[in-house]
Design a protein around this motif. Structure first.
Motif, PDB file in Angstrom:
ATOM      1  N   VAL A   8      -4.809  -5.651  -6.654  1.00  0.00           N
ATOM      2  CA  VAL A   8      -3.482  -5.067  -6.460  1.00  0.00           C
ATOM      3  C   VAL A   8      -3.125  -5.116  -4.990  1.00  0.00           C
ATOM      4  N   THR A   9      -1.848  -4.904  -4.732  1.00  0.00           N
ATOM      5  CA  THR A   9      -1.361  -4.724  -3.364  1.00  0.00           C
ATOM      6  C   THR A   9      -0.679  -3.362  -3.271  1.00  0.00           C
ATOM      7  N   PHE A  10      -0.666  -2.791  -2.065  1.00  0.00           N
ATOM      8  CA  PHE A  10      -0.076  -1.469  -1.833  1.00  0.00           C
ATOM      9  C   PHE A  10       1.101  -1.592  -0.869  1.00  0.00           C
ATOM     10  N   SER A  11       2.123  -0.793  -1.107  1.00  0.00           N
ATOM     11  CA  SER A  11       3.242  -0.690  -0.167  1.00  0.00           C
ATOM     12  C   SER A  11       3.751   0.743  -0.201  1.00  0.00           C
ATOM     13  N   ILE A  12       4.348   1.194   0.896  1.00  0.00           N
ATOM     14  CA  ILE A  12       4.853   2.564   0.993  1.00  0.00           C
ATOM     15  C   ILE A  12       6.250   2.542   1.570  1.00  0.00           C
ATOM     16  N   LYS A  65       1.295   6.720   7.209  1.00  0.00           N
ATOM     17  CA  LYS A  65       0.753   5.402   7.512  1.00  0.00           C
ATOM     18  C   LYS A  65      -0.218   5.021   6.403  1.00  0.00           C
ATOM     19  N   MET A  66      -0.066   3.816   5.875  1.00  0.00           N
ATOM     20  CA  MET A  66      -0.944   3.377   4.810  1.00  0.00           C
ATOM     21  C   MET A  66      -1.654   2.091   5.216  1.00  0.00           C
ATOM     22  N   THR A  67      -2.963   2.053   4.981  1.00  0.00           N
ATOM     23  CA  THR A  67      -3.768   0.876   5.289  1.00  0.00           C
ATOM     24  C   THR A  67      -4.366   0.325   3.998  1.00  0.00           C
ATOM     25  N   ASN A  97      -8.824  -2.890  -3.543  1.00  0.00           N
ATOM     26  CA  ASN A  97      -8.076  -2.057  -4.488  1.00  0.00           C
ATOM     27  C   ASN A  97      -8.054  -0.580  -4.090  1.00  0.00           C
ATOM     28  N   THR A  98      -8.221  -0.335  -2.809  1.00  0.00           N
ATOM     29  CA  THR A  98      -8.065   1.019  -2.274  1.00  0.00           C
ATOM     30  C   THR A  98      -7.153   0.955  -1.060  1.00  0.00           C
ATOM     31  N   ALA A  99      -6.523   2.078  -0.776  1.00  0.00           N
ATOM     32  CA  ALA A  99      -5.659   2.177   0.397  1.00  0.00           C
ATOM     33  C   ALA A  99      -5.836   3.561   0.992  1.00  0.00           C
ATOM     34  N   THR A 100      -5.841   3.650   2.317  1.00  0.00           N
ATOM     35  CA  THR A 100      -5.957   4.912   3.018  1.00  0.00           C
ATOM     36  C   THR A 100      -4.574   5.358   3.466  1.00  0.00           C
ATOM     37  N   ILE A 101      -4.181   6.567   3.064  1.00  0.00           N
ATOM     38  CA  ILE A 101      -2.878   7.112   3.439  1.00  0.00           C
ATOM     39  C   ILE A 101      -3.105   8.236   4.444  1.00  0.00           C
ATOM     40  N   GLN A 102      -2.382   8.192   5.558  1.00  0.00           N
ATOM     41  CA  GLN A 102      -2.489   9.209   6.591  1.00  0.00           C
ATOM     42  C   GLN A 102      -1.136   9.854   6.844  1.00  0.00           C
ATOM     43  N   PHE A 103      -1.167  11.186   7.078  1.00  0.00           N
ATOM     44  CA  PHE A 103       0.060  11.891   7.456  1.00  0.00           C
ATOM     45  C   PHE A 103       0.035  12.089   8.961  1.00  0.00           C
ATOM     46  N   TYR A 127       6.396  17.835  10.123  1.00  0.00           N
ATOM     47  CA  TYR A 127       7.339  18.531   9.254  1.00  0.00           C
ATOM     48  C   TYR A 127       7.226  17.976   7.834  1.00  0.00           C
ATOM     49  N   PRO A 128       7.715  18.712   6.841  1.00  0.00           N
ATOM     50  CA  PRO A 128       7.681  18.212   5.463  1.00  0.00           C
ATOM     51  C   PRO A 128       8.341  16.840   5.339  1.00  0.00           C
ATOM     52  N   ALA A 129       7.734  15.995   4.526  1.00  0.00           N
ATOM     53  CA  ALA A 129       8.248  14.639   4.334  1.00  0.00           C
ATOM     54  C   ALA A 129       7.820  14.142   2.963  1.00  0.00           C
ATOM     55  N   GLU A 130       8.501  13.097   2.493  1.00  0.00           N
ATOM     56  CA  GLU A 130       8.185  12.504   1.198  1.00  0.00           C
ATOM     57  C   GLU A 130       8.242  10.988   1.301  1.00  0.00           C
ATOM     58  N   ALA A 131       7.397  10.335   0.499  1.00  0.00           N
ATOM     59  CA  ALA A 131       7.379   8.880   0.433  1.00  0.00           C
ATOM     60  C   ALA A 131       6.895   8.469  -0.949  1.00  0.00           C
ATOM     61  N   VAL A 132       6.995   7.161  -1.217  1.00  0.00           N
ATOM     62  CA  VAL A 132       6.563   6.618  -2.504  1.00  0.00           C
ATOM     63  C   VAL A 132       5.667   5.419  -2.243  1.00  0.00           C
ATOM     64  N   VAL A 133       4.493   5.424  -2.881  1.00  0.00           N
ATOM     65  CA  VAL A 133       3.583   4.280  -2.804  1.00  0.00           C
ATOM     66  C   VAL A 133       3.743   3.460  -4.070  1.00  0.00           C
ATOM     67  N   THR A 134       3.897   2.151  -3.907  1.00  0.00           N
ATOM     68  CA  THR A 134       3.998   1.231  -5.034  1.00  0.00           C
ATOM     69  C   THR A 134       2.759   0.349  -5.070  1.00  0.00           C
TER      70      THR A 134
END
Length: 325
Positions: free
Chosen positions: A55-59, A66-68, A73-79, A83-90
């Motif tokens: 698979v591939t990951f995108s945000i 920040k997503m690596t 088939n794994t991805a590291t997501i960092q905040f 402040y509060p925020a929202e995103a979507v990973v595909t």
């Protein structure tokens, strides 16, 4: 189906569609722990030939994340924000099917405390009283007040005694107790609870007056100090079966009030009446279990002056018949 037939059950996974280890990633904005600022997202995909694909990951949605893509088939997501925020990973399969799965990512102000509150009679600072067959509404007070996800999950430890629905409404079924928990849904692991005791309603309250550790029976007369005197009224609550123990009926605490012409310049603290004037004092005790049952007792205070040398004036009081309402 014959006796030797074997049926195997398995979880269906649509070929080519990625499966993730979570449906939602939630970060705590105020956390100072580095581990709370990072999450490892894992994906799996089954090809039509039953092999594991890639698979591939995108945000998208916010630059505070920040997503690596780790390439396995794994991805590291960092905040990285404050402040509060929202995103979507595909997450998209690379087998040519272009099938994908989405995962929401949020940074929120998480809950650090929950208090379960209601308007029921209190048995003690941590519990409420509810009568059999009655319902009540509980409320979860979330701290801090600006927490982003204030929804809670309700649960009863003894639903056969007290049940609770998804909105915090409780119902009592039989005598006993249950702890009603409210769990935070933001991943903080915080919860609050309140114990609910189900007891029979008070049917009768019996009163008697006491002074100097002696019970004052009907029409009894006793001396008291002229400057400031007091007497104590004791109350016992019973249910309709005659039970007075705390398991069956809540009679440990009663609400006390005084009235009548003798109540002028008098006061009552807990169940002790302090008075200065002669007259009639009516003492009323009210049950605090929600039954609103009351009982009253009239106390007549009389003043007599003794014309004896070197003897200070003395006052006396007389207790008239107790009246129950």
């Amino acid at each position: 189906i014959g006796p030797e037939t074997r049926i195997e059950y398995c979880v269906y996974q649509e070929p080519g569609k990625p499966i993730l280890n979570t449906e939602q990633v939630v970060f705590d904005v105020h956390s100072t722990d580095a581990e709370d600022k990072e999450f490892l997202l894992q994906a799996d995909v089954i090809n039509r030939d039953a092999t594991h694909g890639n698979v591939t990951f995108s945000i998208s949605g916010s630059d505070d994340f920040k997503m690596t893509d780790n390439g396995d088939n794994t991805a590291t997501i960092q905040f990285l924000g404050y402040y509060p925020a929202e995103a979507v990973v595909t997450v998209t399969s690379v087998d040519g099917s272009k099938k994908s799965t989405k995962c929401s990512v949020k940074a929120v102000i998480k809950t650090n405390a929950i208090s379960v509150e209601g308007t029921l009679p209190m048995r003690d600072p941590y519990s409420y009283i509810l009568l059999p067959g009655k319902t009540a509404q509980l409320k979860a007070v979330v701290t801090p007040a600006n927490a982003n996800m204030k929804n809670v999950r309700w649960e009863s430890t003894n639903p056969s005694v007290v049940s609770v629905d998804a909105k915090g409404k409780i119902k009592a079924y039989k005598l006993g107790s249950a702890a009603i928990y409210a769990y935070a849904t933001d991943g903080s692991g915080v919860c609050g609870y309140r114990t609910i005791y189900v007891q029979n309603p008070v049917q009768k309250i019996s009163l008697k007056a006491m002074q100097n550790n002696q019970e004052c029976t009907d029409n009894a007369v006793a001396l008291y100090e002229p400057e400031y005197s007091s007497f104590t009224v004791q109350g016992i609550a019973y249910d309709k079966y005659g039970n007075s123990d705390s398991k069956h009926v809540y009679g440990s605490y009663l609400e006390w009030q005084i009235s009548g012409n003798g109540a002028k310049n008098a006061s009552i603290y807990n169940n002790t009446v302090y008075y200065k004037n002669p007259g009639t004092i009516t003492v009323t005790a009210t049950a605090l279990d929600g039954s609103k049952k009351k009982a009253s007792m009239k106390v007549k205070v009389e003043q007599h002056v003794y014309q004896l040398e070197a003897v200070a004036p003395k006052n006396i009081y007389a207790f008239t018949n107790a009246e129950e309402t």
